[in-house]
Design an enzyme around this catalytic site. Structure first.
Site, mmCIF file in Angstrom:
data_model
loop_
_atom_site.group_PDB
_atom_site.id
_atom_site.type_symbol
_atom_site.label_atom_id
_atom_site.label_comp_id
_atom_site.label_asym_id
_atom_site.label_seq_id
_atom_site.Cartn_x
_atom_site.Cartn_y
_atom_site.Cartn_z
ATOM 1 N N ASP A 30 54.220 23.576 -33.186
ATOM 2 C CA ASP A 30 54.186 22.876 -34.477
ATOM 3 C C ASP A 30 55.186 21.710 -34.459
ATOM 4 O OD1 ASP A 30 56.444 24.536 -34.406
ATOM 5 O OD2 ASP A 30 56.434 24.890 -36.561
ATOM 6 N N ASP A 34 59.970 21.420 -30.428
ATOM 7 C CA ASP A 34 58.633 21.618 -29.817
ATOM 8 C C ASP A 34 58.303 20.432 -28.914
ATOM 9 O OD1 ASP A 34 57.110 23.831 -31.794
ATOM 10 O OD2 ASP A 34 58.570 22.581 -32.821
ATOM 11 N N ASN A 88 56.425 23.699 -39.082
ATOM 12 C CA ASN A 88 57.444 22.721 -39.488
ATOM 13 C C ASN A 88 56.900 21.728 -40.501
ATOM 14 O OD1 ASN A 88 59.566 23.543 -37.797
ATOM 15 N ND2 ASN A 88 58.626 22.517 -36.060
ATOM 16 N N THR A 145 55.587 28.384 -29.912
ATOM 17 C CA THR A 145 56.882 27.891 -30.412
ATOM 18 C C THR A 145 56.782 27.534 -31.899
ATOM 19 O OG1 THR A 145 56.380 25.621 -29.735
ATOM 20 C CG2 THR A 145 57.551 26.992 -28.137
ATOM 21 N N PHE A 171 62.582 31.259 -39.005
ATOM 22 C CA PHE A 171 61.479 30.516 -39.611
ATOM 23 C C PHE A 171 60.083 30.875 -39.063
ATOM 24 C CE2 PHE A 171 58.547 26.921 -39.646
ATOM 25 C CZ PHE A 171 58.451 26.683 -40.996
ATOM 26 N N ASN A 172 59.898 30.860 -37.743
ATOM 27 C CA ASN A 172 58.547 31.042 -37.187
ATOM 28 C C ASN A 172 57.937 32.394 -37.574
ATOM 29 O OD1 ASN A 172 58.549 28.561 -35.918
ATOM 30 N ND2 ASN A 172 59.187 29.365 -33.927
ATOM 31 N N HIS A 219 65.918 25.110 -29.960
ATOM 32 C CA HIS A 219 65.257 26.417 -29.901
ATOM 33 C C HIS A 219 64.106 26.511 -28.886
ATOM 34 C CE1 HIS A 219 67.183 27.276 -33.794
ATOM 35 N NE2 HIS A 219 66.692 26.150 -34.246
ATOM 36 N N ASP A 220 63.048 25.717 -29.123
ATOM 37 C CA ASP A 220 61.772 25.956 -28.430
ATOM 38 C C ASP A 220 61.808 25.776 -26.910
ATOM 39 O OD1 ASP A 220 60.722 26.588 -30.886
ATOM 40 O OD2 ASP A 220 59.860 24.609 -31.238
HETATM 41 C C1 BDR Z 1 61.994 27.347 -35.130
HETATM 42 O O1 BDR Z 1 61.566 26.771 -36.364
HETATM 43 C C2 BDR Z 1 61.232 25.423 -36.179
HETATM 44 O O2 BDR Z 1 61.865 24.629 -37.142
HETATM 45 C C3 BDR Z 1 61.631 25.047 -34.784
HETATM 46 O O3 BDR Z 1 60.679 24.156 -34.213
HETATM 47 C C4 BDR Z 1 61.661 26.363 -34.041
HETATM 48 O O4 BDR Z 1 60.414 26.674 -33.483
HETATM 49 C C5 BDR Z 1 63.443 27.719 -35.230
HETATM 50 O O5 BDR Z 1 63.645 28.630 -36.252
HETATM 51 CA CA CA Z 2 58.641 25.055 -33.381
#
Ligand code: BDR
Ligand code: CA
Length: 310
Positions: A10, A15, A39, A124, A165-166, A239-240
């Protein structure tokens, strides 16, 4: 061994870096990029994926996936972190690259069904596409070699005190994936908060004179502004890309096998990844959870990927 992967994402600043790394590294064969609402809206994240592949001249098909989660109402988009476009910062030329006509879920199902069981899924973003594909065609489940995802945490969340979040963006989808029987490797906030794109990292990558370096620096410069405002950090967690770095060199991240359950019944803790870190239960170990990362090695891998671009 070259790893065949589908990157389900996303984009999203982190990403986009994951796409950049996966598309070029010789240890990875990127079969396709699939997009999912997370996102930003599905339209925006898909546009962002196309912008990234066009900008870096990446010859990989992009498929548009799910625009809403499986059960819950769509969550608000993450403008604070990724801006109005979902990928604010870099300037892209007029977009000429287009999406494939197939739906992302159809692509995932057909590709897995035609495979020898050697494809790794790398989500991701929220897990909506992957879970929907598993529900529409359950025969894909034993065909999936592994799922290496970014999501969750066994410590503190980033969108609620409990949740990352994901997973929070589609808890039911995450529940389906984690209880599917497929080996899930989970790159959670516990380690992604250690790989911070500090100004020194941006400075290091900027020494490479190519489009990948420019993209990385433009992305991270914008990303860090939001991270500073929201969390007070000088550098945002990348993160990703931990997923792709792990596939390139598993020694960069230490994982521990444990049982992970997704909380979907509690209002307060919805989307929590309940990881049985201390092996308190007899539940089957359905996940390899990342517990440590070699930060220097991680940045070496990111830099190696950047340097592969002309
Ligand atoms: C995740 O949430 C998104 O904002 C980032 O791309 C990552 O995948 C981190 O919590
Ligand atoms: Ca992401």
């Amino acid at each position: 061994m070259v790893q065949k992967i589908i990157l389900d994402c996303d984009p999203g600043h982190d990403d986009a870096v994951a796409i950049m790394m996966a598309a070029k590294h010789p240890e990875i064969e990127l079969l396709g990029i699939t997009t999912v609402r997370g996102n930003q809206t599905l339209e925006k994240v898909t546009r962002n994926a196309l912008n990234v592949v066009q900008y870096l001249d990446i010859d990989v098909p992009v498929y548009k996936g799910m625009s809403v989660p499986m059960v819950i109402e769509p969550r608000p988009v993450e403008e604070r972190v990724h801006g109005d476009s979902g990928l604010d910062g870099p300037q892209f030329d007029e977009l000429t690259r287009t999406i494939e006509s197939k739906h992302a879920i159809q692509f995932i199902i057909e590709t897995l069904m035609a495979s020898d069981g050697d494809i790794i899924l790398v989500p991701t973003g929220p897990l909506t596409n992957i879970a929907m594909a598993m529900r529409i065609e359950p025969r894909i489940v034993p065909k999936i070699k592994q799922i290496v995802l970014m999501g969750g945490c066994y410590q503190l969340g980033n969108v609620t005190p409990s949740a990352e979040f994901n997973i929070w963006a589609d808890g039911e989808a995450a529940h389906i994936v984690f209880s599917s029987g497929v080996k899930v490797t989970m790159m959670g906030l516990d380690i992604t908060r250690k790989v911070l794109a500090l100004p020194s990292v941006i400075e290091r990558m900027s020494k490479h004179d190519n489009r990948a370096a420019k993209l990385f620096c433009d992305l991270m410069t914008f990303f860090n502004k939001g991270q500073k405002k929201t969390f007070g950090w000088e550098g945002g967690p990348l993160h990703d890309p931990t997923t792709v770095a792990y596939l390139i060199d598993p020694s960069v991240i230490t994982v521990k096998s444990m049982h992970t359950d997704i909380e979907i019944n509690s209002e307060q803790s919805y989307g929590r990844t309940n990881c049985d870190y201390f092996l308190l239960t007899d539940e089957p170990k359905n996940s390899d959870v990342a517990i440590d990362v070699d930060v220097e090695k991680f940045w070496d891998i990111v830099e190696e990927c950047i340097s592969l671009y002309e």
